[in-house]
Design an enzyme around this catalytic site. Structure first.
Site, PDB file in Angstrom:
ATOM      1  N   ASP A 190       0.811  -1.051   0.119  1.00 23.72           N
ATOM      2  CA  ASP A 190      -0.079  -0.019  -0.139  1.00 23.72           C
ATOM      3  C   ASP A 190       0.966   1.238  -0.137  1.00 23.72           C
ATOM      4  O   ASP A 190       1.656   1.483   1.050  1.00 23.72           O
ATOM      5  CB  ASP A 190      -0.971   0.057   1.066  1.00 23.72           C
ATOM      6  CG  ASP A 190      -1.548   1.356   1.285  1.00 23.72           C
ATOM      7  OD1 ASP A 190      -1.622   2.143   0.546  1.00 23.72           O
ATOM      8  OD2 ASP A 190      -2.763   1.192   2.064  1.00 23.72           O
ATOM      9  N   HIS A 224      -8.394   5.919   1.802  1.00 20.99           N
ATOM     10  CA  HIS A 224      -7.453   4.675   1.562  1.00 20.99           C
ATOM     11  C   HIS A 224      -8.469   3.960   0.581  1.00 20.99           C
ATOM     12  O   HIS A 224      -9.204   2.624   1.000  1.00 20.99           O
ATOM     13  CB  HIS A 224      -7.161   4.111   2.953  1.00 20.99           C
ATOM     14  CG  HIS A 224      -8.478   4.000   3.653  1.00 20.99           C
ATOM     15  ND1 HIS A 224      -8.308   3.907   5.207  1.00 20.99           N
ATOM     16  CD2 HIS A 224      -9.745   4.161   3.594  1.00 20.99           C
ATOM     17  CE1 HIS A 224      -9.393   4.038   5.556  1.00 20.99           C
ATOM     18  NE2 HIS A 224     -10.215   4.282   4.993  1.00 20.99           N
ATOM     19  N   TYR A 251       0.801   0.790  14.805  1.00 24.08           N
ATOM     20  CA  TYR A 251      -0.079   0.748  13.683  1.00 24.08           C
ATOM     21  C   TYR A 251       0.265   1.572  12.462  1.00 24.08           C
ATOM     22  O   TYR A 251       0.396   2.938  12.767  1.00 24.08           O
ATOM     23  CB  TYR A 251      -1.652   1.004  13.960  1.00 24.08           C
ATOM     24  CG  TYR A 251      -2.413   0.880  13.034  1.00 24.08           C
ATOM     25  CD1 TYR A 251      -2.861  -0.326  12.667  1.00 24.08           C
ATOM     26  CD2 TYR A 251      -3.175   1.721  12.500  1.00 24.08           C
ATOM     27  CE1 TYR A 251      -3.594  -0.505  11.480  1.00 24.08           C
ATOM     28  CE2 TYR A 251      -3.985   1.786  11.504  1.00 24.08           C
ATOM     29  CZ  TYR A 251      -4.387   0.505  11.017  1.00 24.08           C
ATOM     30  OH  TYR A 251      -5.240   0.235  10.032  1.00 24.08           O
ATOM     31  N   LYS A 287      -3.168  -1.758   7.870  1.00 16.80           N
ATOM     32  CA  LYS A 287      -3.607  -3.059   8.008  1.00 16.80           C
ATOM     33  C   LYS A 287      -2.621  -3.810   6.927  1.00 16.80           C
ATOM     34  O   LYS A 287      -2.084  -3.413   5.998  1.00 16.80           O
ATOM     35  CB  LYS A 287      -4.888  -3.266   7.527  1.00 16.80           C
ATOM     36  CG  LYS A 287      -5.617  -4.294   8.458  1.00 16.80           C
ATOM     37  CD  LYS A 287      -5.549  -4.157  10.088  1.00 16.80           C
ATOM     38  CE  LYS A 287      -6.013  -5.353  10.605  1.00 16.80           C
ATOM     39  NZ  LYS A 287      -5.740  -5.312  12.263  1.00 16.80           N
TER      40      LYS A 287
END
Ligand code: 13P
Ligand code: MG
Ligand code: MG
Length: 375
Positions: free
Chosen positions: A11, A18, A235, A238
């Site tokens: 990504d 996103h 974080y 994902k």
């Protein structure tokens, strides 16, 4: 000859939030791959996206974990990131977690799935067909349940009752929370399936990394299992895993591989990577635009031609009206769980929120707790 299939994803930015990479980013990645084919580094290459993750599928003769191939993939992502940066895309370069990776991309951010095998178009593999999966808005354990069901349960894969598969499959399961060198265990289906279940129950910690035919000692599955938060310590987005699956003949057929996706099972992911949400099968190049930021998965099929290149076209497994019903089911399951908002199993447990801003919010409140004596 030996052929390696490398499926590498990252990504590296997306438009309007996103959602999906920009056209210029996709063009840059495709141009880079086309040049590598022309220059002879790759036999063939294919670029697509699932949500905001760009995936590069490559066939070559350099073997798995090859520095040239991994460096090429990194450089391709860097080129596409320049366009993401230029157009102000959200999360430009998001998964490129190190300044310059060592010769191997594992541990640098991008997800890597690779299989190397003998390619001679003779028995037991007179034809080489395979599938690739790419998921967005979910953790790397998203494939655990479907893979477990296909490769160990004849209720989902009748092919397991045939002589070529009767001996079962061996599973490599990785502890994704372990930092540094891989911590893995090998377990065999059918005799170890209860042991496998006790690990695979926990999609956030344990992931199926590889599967092999026990009868032919041939690898048929590879999954990207690196967790971004284990690498970054916080974080950063994902994990959005990819998987490579060789199919047919001595391995399950494509319909046996995709059938567990009818479940639209709950996986960790969704909005801010912090919810339990159903995994919705979608066609290639789908943007994330739906409500609740549903985790999505796409699946393409290819055959290898005589030269080890890809057949002149691919098949998009989830681009079929049969899956419309399944997509509706996913939406219904999503509405059900999200109707309870933040409460209980709708959101991931504390340890999964540990690295995100939710943790900071909680830490702040913990400090305000007071111990009061009972009378
Ligand atoms: P990505 O990892 O796909 O960027 O998603 C991150 C997120 O937090 C979605 O809400
Ligand atoms: Mg993103
Ligand atoms: Mg993503």
């Amino acid at each position: 000859m030996k052929i390696t299939l490398s499926l590498i994803k990252a990504d590296i930015g997306s438009i309007g939030g996103h959602t999906k990479p920009s056209d210029d980013m996709m063009k840059a990645a495709k141009k880079s791959v086309a040049k590598a084919v022309k220059d002879g580094l790759l036999i063939d290459g294919f670029v697509f996206h699932t949500g905001d993750d760009i995936a590069l599928l490559m066939s070559h003769t350099h073997g798995s974990d090859n520095p040239e191939i991994h460096t090429f993939a990194w450089d391709t992502f860097i080129k596409a990131t320049e366009y993401a940066d230029e157009c102000g895309c959200y999360g430009a370069g998001q998964d490129l977690l190190v300044d310059a990776p060592s010769a191997n991309l594992r541990g640098a951010g991008p997800g890597v799935a690779e299989i190397t095998f003998d390619f001679n178009r003779k028995e037991p593999r007179p034809a080489e067909s395979f599938m690739i999966f790419a998921a967005d808005k979910c953790g790397p354990g998203a494939y655990n349940l479907p893979l477990y069901l296909t490769f160990s349960d004849p209720m989902y894969c009748a092919g397991l009752m045939l002589p070529k598969m009767m001996k079962g499959f061996s599973f490599t399961i990785i502890d994704m929370e372990h930092k540094g060198a891989d911590s893995i265990i090998e377990l065999n289906a059918p005799e170890d399936i209860y042991k496998m279940a006790i690990l695979l129950r926990d999609n956030e910690r344990f992931g199926i990394k590889a599967i092999k035919s026990r009868m032919y000692d041939e690898q048929c599955v590879s999954v990207s299992t690196d967790r971004l938060h284990t690498i970054a310590g916080k974080y950063t987005g994902k994990d959005d895993p990819v998987a490579l699956i060789r199919n047919q003949g001595i391995f399950p057929a494509p319909e046996e591989v995709v059938s567990p996706y009818v479940k639209v099972h709950y996986v960790g992911g969704g909005a801010r990577g912090s919810h339990n949400m159903p995994l919705m099968p979608v066609k290639m190049n789908t943007a994330i635009t739906g409500i609740y930021c549903l985790p999505i998965v796409s699946c393409l099929g290819f055959s290898l031609n005589k030269k080890g290149g890809f057949s002149d076209f691919y098949v998009d497994f989830f681009d079929n009206p049969a899956w419309d019903y399944v997509r509706l089911k996913a939406q219904q399951k999503a509405i059900e769980i999200r109707s309870q908002g933040f409460s209980g199993p709708a959101m991931l447990p504390y340890q999964e929120l540990e690295y995100s801003g939710f943790r900071d919010s909680m830490e702040d409140l913990f400090k305000q707790f007071k111990i009061v004596k009972k009378d």
